[in-house]
Design an enzyme around this catalytic site. Structure first.
Site, mmCIF file in Angstrom:
data_model
loop_
_atom_site.group_PDB
_atom_site.id
_atom_site.type_symbol
_atom_site.label_atom_id
_atom_site.label_comp_id
_atom_site.label_asym_id
_atom_site.label_seq_id
_atom_site.Cartn_x
_atom_site.Cartn_y
_atom_site.Cartn_z
ATOM 1 N N GLU A 26 0.709 -1.186 0.061
ATOM 2 C CA GLU A 26 0.200 0.047 -0.160
ATOM 3 C C GLU A 26 0.980 1.257 0.045
ATOM 4 O O GLU A 26 0.649 2.425 -0.558
ATOM 5 C CB GLU A 26 -0.691 0.019 1.113
ATOM 6 C CG GLU A 26 -2.100 -1.187 1.111
ATOM 7 C CD GLU A 26 -2.017 -2.476 1.762
ATOM 8 O OE1 GLU A 26 -2.591 -3.111 1.949
ATOM 9 O OE2 GLU A 26 -0.319 -2.630 2.169
ATOM 10 N N PHE A 39 -12.299 -7.482 13.212
ATOM 11 C CA PHE A 39 -11.146 -8.020 12.587
ATOM 12 C C PHE A 39 -10.968 -6.907 11.429
ATOM 13 O O PHE A 39 -11.796 -6.525 10.610
ATOM 14 C CB PHE A 39 -11.351 -9.345 11.946
ATOM 15 C CG PHE A 39 -10.295 -9.826 10.773
ATOM 16 C CD1 PHE A 39 -9.352 -10.167 11.373
ATOM 17 C CD2 PHE A 39 -10.517 -9.840 9.616
ATOM 18 C CE1 PHE A 39 -8.192 -10.687 10.435
ATOM 19 C CE2 PHE A 39 -9.709 -10.283 8.528
ATOM 20 C CZ PHE A 39 -8.412 -10.642 9.020
ATOM 21 N N GLN A 40 -9.457 -6.408 11.501
ATOM 22 C CA GLN A 40 -9.094 -5.537 10.585
ATOM 23 C C GLN A 40 -9.897 -4.246 10.372
ATOM 24 O O GLN A 40 -9.983 -3.581 9.673
ATOM 25 C CB GLN A 40 -9.024 -6.030 9.016
ATOM 26 C CG GLN A 40 -8.175 -6.929 8.833
ATOM 27 C CD GLN A 40 -7.750 -7.405 7.302
ATOM 28 O OE1 GLN A 40 -8.757 -7.103 6.607
ATOM 29 N NE2 GLN A 40 -6.709 -7.775 7.048
ATOM 30 N N LYS A 95 -18.003 -1.512 4.478
ATOM 31 C CA LYS A 95 -18.328 -2.472 3.734
ATOM 32 C C LYS A 95 -19.715 -2.604 3.378
ATOM 33 O O LYS A 95 -20.122 -2.662 2.117
ATOM 34 C CB LYS A 95 -17.796 -3.815 4.143
ATOM 35 C CG LYS A 95 -17.864 -4.940 3.086
ATOM 36 C CD LYS A 95 -17.413 -6.112 3.479
ATOM 37 C CE LYS A 95 -17.459 -7.358 2.517
ATOM 38 N NZ LYS A 95 -16.465 -8.642 2.913
ATOM 39 N N MET A 114 23.119 10.617 4.277
ATOM 40 C CA MET A 114 22.999 11.836 5.158
ATOM 41 C C MET A 114 23.001 11.594 6.609
ATOM 42 O O MET A 114 23.615 12.284 7.150
ATOM 43 C CB MET A 114 21.783 12.323 4.668
ATOM 44 C CG MET A 114 21.563 13.928 5.256
ATOM 45 S SD MET A 114 22.767 15.029 4.650
ATOM 46 C CE MET A 114 21.821 15.392 2.961
#
Length: 576
Positions: free
Chosen positions: A67, A129-130, A179, A488
């Site tokens: 993602e 869940f999630q 959903k 750096m």
């Protein structure tokens, strides 16, 4: 196209208004009406109804392999195209994996519309869940965010999201989509006018303030224009050039403003700030009038604020009123769009100050204190690498980077003469940004060469996106500036931490050529300076993607430099 075909298309478009359709169908139809031509994303359980609709409609979707890659690609697309980048991911870890990209887009003012799946409405708040509270997580790093509570309000939310993301100061807007709502049906009404009484950005500047700027220009003997990314977002590069040439005012770019003014123009002084040119920083320090256009005076530009432009009257033109006076006291505030402000400045005209002596002084400084590095004829210096990339691309490429030494060398030694050719992570300084951003940039400009100049460390954070190059045969060229370290970090440890290189060196690295070949991508490695130019020419001429591992001097540092706590006039390393 015949008139009859046009009429048929218009009828088809009209008939979609006020139709009953699912939330997912609404989203895809809204994206179509917004002119979205590509989506970057990654599917998962909570967002599956939307992906089912993507399958049915055939809308162009690019499957990232993480993602983070998806949202950085959307950022690169937005930066080059000027259009909003669209990213769709699932709930929970899918959504939290885009948080870094959202924060990056927020601080660098990139228009994004991010759709995150969410658990069903009746499960929100149950630690399902999630499930992740994306509204709470992203509130500080989005321009606005929504959680859809009713399918009938969804079309309005989408339309508002695009409006907010692209107007005023651009930025990311998040839509959290449960959903169950993506499955529910409702009436698709996308024709209602947007009504946001609390969001009315000022676009047209106050003419009295514009005249005050011109009065200051007339009186100034040592004026400087600081041109930031706001010039690019406002598509005001040509107006800036006209105003500068009319009034003979030297120009300094911020890091993100590069390309907003031609890099080879005689009035261009270079980039300002920590690793800017000595001339640019001295010009700001000694100026009697500093006109900032679309820049936010961040700490990497200003150095110690007590020493920043101590003798200058400051005029600040910005579409975001919150930036004016935030870091630097401003005498002449001008709230509005950069393009409109410059058009008004040109239209109003007026006398210009006598800047001849000032310009001569700065021209002499440019000659005396150019950007420099020491060649040895054998080792590849990273500065040489960037100069040769500029040469073999004729300065026409889109260049993307992560953050660090390679970023600064690219900003210093690749001269940008056109807008929207420079794609980098500025305010957040995100490792892993540059490569997926190059993918988005290539979608925005398919016919323009795209070169991702990436450090060996940052590349490994999003290297899995090589799959996209393989799958779609995108001709992105990856140049790894390989100094076997967090460059750096190593430089700062050398200069400020007694050369204690704590976890910044890489004694073992992957074979990047074999990694590229594992994805059926052409891989190259260059160790010798004598081979570099011909290898770069081969890379650019190759019709598909290429990964080139360039082994550069390991202990080369970025100079000149303003050390922490120092002012712009206290640069170090201004000469060999």
């Amino acid at each position: 196209m015949s008139t009859r075909m046009k009429d048929t298309e218009q009828k088809q478009e009209v008939t979609k208004q006020n139709q009953e359709m699912s939330g997912s169908s609404m989203l895809i139809e809204a994206l179509r009406q917004e002119g979205v031509d590509v989506i970057f994303g990654y599917p998962g359980g909570a967002i599956l109804p939307t992906y089912d609709e993507i399958y049915k409609t055939g809308i162009h979707h690019v499957l990232a392999r993480h993602e983070q890659g998806a949202i950085h690609a959307a950022e690169g697309y937005a930066r080059v195209s000027g259009k909003p980048g669209v990213c769709i991911v699932t709930s929970g870890p899918g959504a939290t994996n885009v948080v870094t990209g959202i924060a990056d887009a927020m601080i660098d003012s990139l228009p994004l519309v991010v759709i995150t799946g969410q658990v069903a409405s009746n499960l929100i708040g149950t630690d399902a869940f999630q499930e992740a509270d994306m509204i709470g997580i992203t509130m500080p790093i989005t321009k606005h965010n929504y959680q859809v509570r009713s399918v009938d309000e969804f079309p309005r939310i989408i339309k508002e999201a695009f409006h907010i993301a692209t107007t005023g100061r651009p930025g990311p807007v998040l839509i959290d989509l449960p959903k169950d709502i993506s499955l529910m049906t409702g009436t698709f009404d996308y024709e209602k006018e947007i009504n946001l009484p609390g969001y009315q950005p000022t676009v047209v500047p106050n003419r009295l303030q514009i005249r005050k700027v011109l009065d200051a220009v007339k009186d100034a003997k040592q004026p400087v224009i600081l041109a930031g990314a706001g010039v690019l977002h406002g598509k005001a590069s040509s107006e800036l050039l006209t105003f500068v040439e009319k009034n003979k005012i030297p120009v300094v770019n911020t890091l993100l403003g590069l390309g907003g003014f031609p890099g080879d123009h005689e009035l261009f002084l270079g980039m300002g700030g920590m690793h800017g040119t000595y001339t640019a920083n001295i010009a700001i320090h000694e100026s009697d009038l500093l006109i900032s256009i679309g820049a936010r005076f961040d700490d990497r530009l200003t150095g110690n604020l007590a020493h920043f432009a101590p003798n200058a009257r400051v005029a600040h033109i910005d579409i975001d009123p919150a930036e004016i006076g935030k870091n630097i006291e401003t005498e002449i505030p001008v709230v509005g769009d950069s393009k409109q402000a410059l058009e008004m400045l040109i239209e109003e005209g007026g006398e210009r100050g006598d800047t001849a002596e000032w310009r001569e002084k700065l021209a002499a400084l440019k000659q005396e204190y150019p950007l420099w590095y020491v060649e040895d004829g054998e080792t590849i210096k990273p500065q040489q690498l960037i100069e040769l990339v500029h040469e073999v691309t004729n300065g026409e490429a889109i260049v993307t980077t992560d953050v660090g030494q390679h970023q600064m060398w690219s900003a210093q030694f690749y001269r940008f003469n056109k807008p929207n050719r420079w794609v980098t992570s500025g305010g957040l300084g995100t490792m892993g940004f540059g490569f997926p951003a190059a993918i988005g940039a290539q979608f925005a400009e398919p016919k323009t060469p795209v070169v991702a100049v990436i450090g060996d460390a940052g590349f490994q954070m999003t290297a899995q996106e090589l799959s996209i190059l393989q799958e779609l045969n995108l001709p992105v060229k990856i140049v790894i500036v390989n100094n076997a370290s967090l460059g750096m970090v190593r430089q700062w440890q050398q200069l400020f931490h007694g050369e204690r290189y704590s976890n910044s060196l890489f004694p073992i690295q992957p074979n990047f050529v074999k990694l590229a070949e594992a994805y059926d991508i052409k891989g190259m490695r260059v160790d010798q300076l004598s081979d570099l130019k011909s290898a770069l020419e081969e890379m650019i001429a190759y019709p598909g993607p290429v990964l080139m591992d360039v082994r550069v001097a390991k202990e080369e540092n970025v100079y000149p430099m303003i050390s922490p706590g120092k002012g712009q006039h206290q640069m170090e390393g201004i000469k060999p």
